[in-house]
Design a protein around this motif. Structure first.
Motif, PDB file in Angstrom:
ATOM      1  N   LEU A   1     -35.085   2.130  48.601  1.00 14.33           N
ATOM      2  CA  LEU A   1     -34.140   1.977  47.496  1.00 14.33           C
ATOM      3  C   LEU A   1     -34.511   0.780  46.631  1.00 14.33           C
ATOM      4  CD1 LEU A   1     -30.678   2.661  49.195  1.00 14.33           C
ATOM      5  CD2 LEU A   1     -31.984   4.180  47.706  1.00 14.33           C
ATOM      6  N   LEU A   2     -34.875  -0.331  47.272  1.00 19.74           N
ATOM      7  CA  LEU A   2     -35.291  -1.518  46.525  1.00 19.74           C
ATOM      8  C   LEU A   2     -36.556  -1.225  45.730  1.00 19.74           C
ATOM      9  CD1 LEU A   2     -34.746  -4.261  49.276  1.00 19.74           C
ATOM     10  CD2 LEU A   2     -33.247  -3.701  47.378  1.00 19.74           C
ATOM     11  N   THR A   3     -37.475  -0.496  46.361  1.00 15.80           N
ATOM     12  CA  THR A   3     -38.726  -0.152  45.689  1.00 15.80           C
ATOM     13  C   THR A   3     -38.467   0.725  44.471  1.00 15.80           C
ATOM     14  OG1 THR A   3     -39.888  -0.251  47.799  1.00 15.80           O
ATOM     15  CG2 THR A   3     -40.993   0.905  45.996  1.00 15.80           C
ATOM     16  N   LEU A   4     -37.634   1.749  44.636  1.00 13.75           N
ATOM     17  CA  LEU A   4     -37.335   2.651  43.538  1.00 13.75           C
ATOM     18  C   LEU A   4     -36.612   1.924  42.415  1.00 13.75           C
ATOM     19  CD1 LEU A   4     -37.361   5.480  42.383  1.00 13.75           C
ATOM     20  CD2 LEU A   4     -35.265   5.972  43.679  1.00 13.75           C
ATOM     21  N   ASP A   5     -35.688   1.038  42.777  1.00 12.31           N
ATOM     22  CA  ASP A   5     -34.972   0.269  41.758  1.00 12.31           C
ATOM     23  C   ASP A   5     -35.943  -0.567  40.924  1.00 12.31           C
ATOM     24  OD1 ASP A   5     -32.483  -0.822  40.560  1.00 12.31           O
ATOM     25  OD2 ASP A   5     -33.083  -2.675  41.560  1.00 12.31           O
ATOM     26  N   ALA A   6     -36.910  -1.224  41.604  1.00  9.81           N
ATOM     27  CA  ALA A   6     -37.880  -2.047  40.882  1.00  9.81           C
ATOM     28  C   ALA A   6     -38.798  -1.199  40.003  1.00  9.81           C
ATOM     29  CB  ALA A   6     -38.702  -2.862  41.880  1.00  9.81           C
ATOM     30  N   LEU A   7     -39.255  -0.062  40.502  1.00  8.76           N
ATOM     31  CA  LEU A   7     -40.150   0.812  39.728  1.00  8.76           C
ATOM     32  C   LEU A   7     -39.452   1.370  38.490  1.00  8.76           C
ATOM     33  CD1 LEU A   7     -41.902   2.723  42.641  1.00  8.76           C
ATOM     34  CD2 LEU A   7     -43.075   1.348  40.907  1.00  8.76           C
ATOM     35  N   LEU A   8     -38.203   1.786  38.647  1.00  3.93           N
ATOM     36  CA  LEU A   8     -37.478   2.348  37.517  1.00  3.93           C
ATOM     37  C   LEU A   8     -37.132   1.279  36.485  1.00  3.93           C
ATOM     38  CD1 LEU A   8     -35.072   4.836  39.347  1.00  3.93           C
ATOM     39  CD2 LEU A   8     -37.210   5.340  38.156  1.00  3.93           C
ATOM     40  N   ALA A   9     -36.879   0.053  36.974  1.00  3.49           N
ATOM     41  CA  ALA A   9     -36.562  -1.032  36.042  1.00  3.49           C
ATOM     42  C   ALA A   9     -37.794  -1.501  35.276  1.00  3.49           C
ATOM     43  CB  ALA A   9     -35.941  -2.204  36.811  1.00  3.49           C
ATOM     44  N   GLU A  10     -38.968  -1.557  35.949  1.00  3.84           N
ATOM     45  CA  GLU A  10     -40.177  -2.099  35.328  1.00  3.84           C
ATOM     46  C   GLU A  10     -41.017  -1.020  34.639  1.00  3.84           C
ATOM     47  OE1 GLU A  10     -40.745  -5.176  35.019  1.00  3.84           O
ATOM     48  OE2 GLU A  10     -39.309  -6.036  36.448  1.00  3.84           O
ATOM     49  N   GLY A  11     -41.004   0.214  35.160  1.00  2.00           N
ATOM     50  CA  GLY A  11     -41.838   1.272  34.609  1.00  2.00           C
ATOM     51  C   GLY A  11     -43.317   0.979  34.742  1.00  2.00           C
ATOM     52  N   ASN A  12     -43.648   0.160  35.689  1.00  5.34           N
ATOM     53  CA  ASN A  12     -45.041  -0.259  35.868  1.00  5.34           C
ATOM     54  C   ASN A  12     -45.218  -0.678  37.324  1.00  5.34           C
ATOM     55  OD1 ASN A  12     -47.114  -2.656  35.957  1.00  5.34           O
ATOM     56  ND2 ASN A  12     -47.636  -1.472  34.109  1.00  5.34           N
ATOM     57  N   VAL A  13     -46.258  -0.139  37.977  1.00  8.11           N
ATOM     58  CA  VAL A  13     -46.479  -0.413  39.395  1.00  8.11           C
ATOM     59  C   VAL A  13     -46.783  -1.881  39.643  1.00  8.11           C
ATOM     60  CG1 VAL A  13     -47.990   0.052  41.370  1.00  8.11           C
ATOM     61  CG2 VAL A  13     -47.184   1.943  39.947  1.00  8.11           C
ATOM     62  N   ALA A  14     -47.641  -2.483  38.808  1.00  5.38           N
ATOM     63  CA  ALA A  14     -48.046  -3.875  39.015  1.00  5.38           C
ATOM     64  C   ALA A  14     -46.855  -4.817  38.854  1.00  5.38           C
ATOM     65  CB  ALA A  14     -49.171  -4.246  38.059  1.00  5.38           C
TER      66      ALA A  14
ATOM     67  N   SER B   1     -48.108   1.117  45.350  1.00  8.77           N
ATOM     68  CA  SER B   1     -48.573   2.486  45.119  1.00  8.77           C
ATOM     69  C   SER B   1     -48.284   3.371  46.329  1.00  8.77           C
ATOM     70  CB  SER B   1     -50.075   2.485  44.810  1.00  8.77           C
ATOM     71  OG  SER B   1     -50.336   1.809  43.590  1.00  8.77           O
ATOM     72  N   ARG B   2     -48.481   2.814  47.537  1.00  9.52           N
ATOM     73  CA  ARG B   2     -48.176   3.584  48.742  1.00  9.52           C
ATOM     74  C   ARG B   2     -46.669   3.876  48.839  1.00  9.52           C
ATOM     75  NH1 ARG B   2     -52.015  -0.003  50.933  1.00  9.52           N
ATOM     76  NH2 ARG B   2     -50.372  -1.303  51.859  1.00  9.52           N
ATOM     77  N   ALA B   3     -45.852   2.889  48.444  1.00  8.10           N
ATOM     78  CA  ALA B   3     -44.405   3.093  48.474  1.00  8.10           C
ATOM     79  C   ALA B   3     -43.983   4.168  47.482  1.00  8.10           C
ATOM     80  CB  ALA B   3     -43.699   1.766  48.164  1.00  8.10           C
ATOM     81  N   LEU B   4     -44.624   4.175  46.289  1.00 15.01           N
ATOM     82  CA  LEU B   4     -44.315   5.215  45.310  1.00 15.01           C
ATOM     83  C   LEU B   4     -44.674   6.597  45.864  1.00 15.01           C
ATOM     84  CD1 LEU B   4     -43.421   6.204  42.571  1.00 15.01           C
ATOM     85  CD2 LEU B   4     -45.682   5.582  41.644  1.00 15.01           C
ATOM     86  N   ALA B   5     -45.779   6.674  46.569  1.00 11.81           N
ATOM     87  CA  ALA B   5     -46.177   7.944  47.167  1.00 11.81           C
ATOM     88  C   ALA B   5     -45.133   8.408  48.189  1.00 11.81           C
ATOM     89  CB  ALA B   5     -47.550   7.805  47.819  1.00 11.81           C
ATOM     90  N   ARG B   6     -44.602   7.475  48.980  1.00 13.87           N
ATOM     91  CA  ARG B   6     -43.567   7.825  49.958  1.00 13.87           C
ATOM     92  C   ARG B   6     -42.290   8.283  49.264  1.00 13.87           C
ATOM     93  NH1 ARG B   6     -42.258   3.341  54.087  1.00 13.87           N
ATOM     94  NH2 ARG B   6     -40.939   5.041  54.852  1.00 13.87           N
ATOM     95  N   LEU B   7     -41.950   7.606  48.157  1.00 13.81           N
ATOM     96  CA  LEU B   7     -40.772   7.999  47.405  1.00 13.81           C
ATOM     97  C   LEU B   7     -40.910   9.412  46.848  1.00 13.81           C
ATOM     98  CD1 LEU B   7     -40.018   4.645  45.541  1.00 13.81           C
ATOM     99  CD2 LEU B   7     -38.390   5.894  46.993  1.00 13.81           C
TER     100      LEU B   7
END
Length: 297
Positions: free
Chosen positions: A7-20, A34-40
């Motif tokens: 959930l924390l990972t998804l929140d950060a990805l959606l807020a930033e729109g950028n993996v780095a 990137s591995r966390a995005l793959a799991r999501l």
């Protein structure tokens, strides 16, 4: 089992729109993110973020989740955040106390006075102590208990000594024992009232008398020392009661030191470990400790 770190990972990805940038926000490496995005993607069955030029854009499913993820993360962080500074003035709670006989008579008013001054929305529910079963502490039916700790108390129960107490003799004003020196023999010759919750009528006083070759006549047995004092007040019966626990109840009666060698005993408060770190319960324990320290017989 769901991994709530996602959930924390998804929140950060959606807020930033950028993996780095999301990785930096969560103090992770880009490869870990990137591995966390793959799991999501695997968990949700949706790509969530797709390439658009040099950036990433959210899918409709990700846009839908973004509205729900933020409040979930905030709530989780609030749950795990250390408790804010405790203020008894804002506390709204009923504490259930199971107390040994005489506690309310001698310490209840002081405890309520502290409550009124410090926590006006707190209420105390005092229950009589019929036995020493620790089950009510374990299952949360009571918050705090007072009494003498013995082998019947569960090993996990937390305890703290409040004060030492001793037995004293009590008779009505004008009773023969209210005058002159009281010897063991003179004490034993009187008619006694005994308070006990046990089937066995003998106790430490009888043991002490037996070492001197003496015994006493017990004319009445009652379930508590308030009843014993009531009989002593209106008869020639001698009552032996805890001194500090019976202070107010002995008003108008004659109290004397027993002519026997008896050990004093400790009155303690008892609580379950699950309440040990609770700020409100800590405040309650401190109030009880201070009231007992202030009330000196």
């Amino acid at each position: 089992m769901p991994d709530f770190n996602l959930l924390l990972t998804l929140d950060a990805l959606l807020a930033e729109g950028n993996v780095a940038r999301a990785a930096r926000r969560l103090h992770l490496s880009p490869s870990a993110m990137s591995r966390a995005l793959a799991r999501l993607r695997e968990t949700t069955g949706d790509p969530l973020l797709v390439r658009a030029g040099r950036g990433l854009v959210p899918t409709p499913r990700a846009i839908e989740l973004r509205e729900r993820i933020g409040p979930l993360v905030e709530e989780a962080e609030a749950v795990l955040r250390p408790a804010t500074r405790f203020d008894p003035a804002t506390l709204q709670r009923t504490f259930v106390l199971r107390t040994s006989e005489g506690f309310v008579d001698n310490f209840g008013a002081g405890l309520i006075a502290r409550m009124t001054a410090q926590a006006p929305d707190v209420r105390f529910h005092f229950l009589p102590k019929a036995d020493k079963d620790s089950a009510p502490l374990r299952d949360g039916r009571i918050d705090l208990e007072t009494g003498v700790v013995d082998a019947l108390v569960g090993p996990e129960i937390k305890t703290l000594g409040l004060f030492r107490d001793r037995y004293v003799g009590v008779v009505r004003m004008g009773h023969p024992l209210s005058r002159g020196k009281i010897t063991p023999k003179r004490f034993a010759m009187g008619e006694h009232v005994l308070f006990t919750r046990k089937a066995d009528e003998s106790g430490p006083i009888d043991t002490a008398l037996a070492t001197l070759g003496l015994s006493r006549r017990i004319s009445a047995v009652v379930g508590g020392f308030a009843a014993a004092l009531a009989l002593a007040r209106h008869s020639d019966l001698i009552a032996c009661v805890p001194e500090r626990h019976s202070g107010n109840l002995r008003d108008g009666l004659h109290t004397f030191t027993l002519p026997l060698t008896l050990d004093s005993f400790t009155l303690s408060m008892l609580w379950h470990p699950r309440l040990d770190a609770d700020p409100a319960h800590r405040w309650l324990r401190q109030c009880v400790k201070e009231v007992c320290a202030d009330n000196v017989a």
